[in-house]
Write a protein that holds these residues in place. Structure first.
Motif, PDB file in Angstrom:
ATOM      1  N   SER A  88       0.860  -1.176   0.000  1.00 23.00           N
ATOM      2  CA  SER A  88       0.000   0.000   0.000  1.00 23.00           C
ATOM      3  C   SER A  88       0.900   1.231   0.000  1.00 23.00           C
ATOM      4  N   LYS A  89       0.340   2.377   0.254  1.00 22.23           N
ATOM      5  CA  LYS A  89       1.106   3.625   0.205  1.00 22.23           C
ATOM      6  C   LYS A  89       2.250   3.646   1.219  1.00 22.23           C
ATOM      7  N   ILE A 113       4.387  -4.772   7.620  1.00 20.63           N
ATOM      8  CA  ILE A 113       5.545  -3.904   7.766  1.00 20.63           C
ATOM      9  C   ILE A 113       5.141  -2.492   7.356  1.00 20.63           C
ATOM     10  N   VAL A 114       5.411  -1.534   8.227  1.00 26.54           N
ATOM     11  CA  VAL A 114       5.099  -0.137   7.961  1.00 26.54           C
ATOM     12  C   VAL A 114       6.406   0.619   7.754  1.00 26.54           C
ATOM     13  N   MET A 115       6.434   1.481   6.750  1.00 23.32           N
ATOM     14  CA  MET A 115       7.579   2.367   6.586  1.00 23.32           C
ATOM     15  C   MET A 115       7.459   3.439   7.660  1.00 23.32           C
ATOM     16  N   LEU A 128       9.577   4.993  -3.741  1.00 22.60           N
ATOM     17  CA  LEU A 128       9.363   4.375  -5.055  1.00 22.60           C
ATOM     18  C   LEU A 128      10.482   3.398  -5.407  1.00 22.60           C
ATOM     19  N   VAL A 129      11.724   3.730  -5.038  1.00 22.93           N
ATOM     20  CA  VAL A 129      12.840   2.844  -5.356  1.00 22.93           C
ATOM     21  C   VAL A 129      12.699   1.505  -4.617  1.00 22.93           C
ATOM     22  N   ILE A 130      12.237   1.548  -3.382  1.00 14.95           N
ATOM     23  CA  ILE A 130      12.028   0.313  -2.612  1.00 14.95           C
ATOM     24  C   ILE A 130      10.863  -0.472  -3.201  1.00 14.95           C
ATOM     25  N   ARG A 131       9.811   0.220  -3.570  1.00 10.95           N
ATOM     26  CA  ARG A 131       8.659  -0.434  -4.208  1.00 10.95           C
ATOM     27  C   ARG A 131       9.106  -1.169  -5.487  1.00 10.95           C
TER      28      ARG A 131
END
Length: 149
Positions: A88-89, A113-115, A128-131
């Protein structure tokens, strides 16, 4: 039914004698540690472990579950799989599987897991790079030394 081949990251672990409890099987808390080991390997591959040092953003465990299928005991070898089920976002859901050499699938589970912005103590958006790295990992684009042989 989940199978190990459905998981892009695999970690081999030897069951230790000291992980067993008075009932002669591996204590339940160790299954969550096995999940954690695979999850951290996944994070390391995708740069999530270094991201915190570079930006202050990093993963934080919000929730975890485990379904115990069969009891493990010493001696045994297991392979623990990790994959991302959904994103998700600001968070993603990981799935885990533990496969015993002797018994087959012994446990499955999930982790949310939450950022997290460690500098400001708040939830953050998934970069975005991790996504993109997670999406590539889920397609099977991994370096070979992370996979179980």
């Amino acid at each position: 039914m989940l199978e190990l081949r459905d998981f892009p990251v695999h970690v081999k672990i030897s069951v230790a004698w000291g992980e067993m409890d008075a009932y002669g099987h591996v204590n339940n808390v160790n299954y969550l540690r096995y999940f954690e080991t695979a999850r951290i390997q996944y994070f390391e591959y995708n740069g999530l472990m270094n991201l915190k040092n570079e930006t202050g953003l990093g993963p934080i465990l919000a929730q975890t579950t485990c379904k115990y299928h069969k009891p493990l005991s010493y001696p045994d070898q297991i392979v623990v799989g990790a994959r991302v089920k959904s994103m998700s976002k600001s968070s993603f859901v990981m799935e885990h599987i533990i496969v015993s050499e002797k018994l087959g699938v012994v446990a499955t589970g999930e982790a949310v897991i939450v950022m997290y912005d460690y500098n400001n103590s708040q939830k953050a958006e998934l970069p975005l790079v991790i996504r993109a790295l997670i999406e590539e990992t889920e397609k099977g684009n991994l370096i070979s030394d992370l996979r179980a042989e």
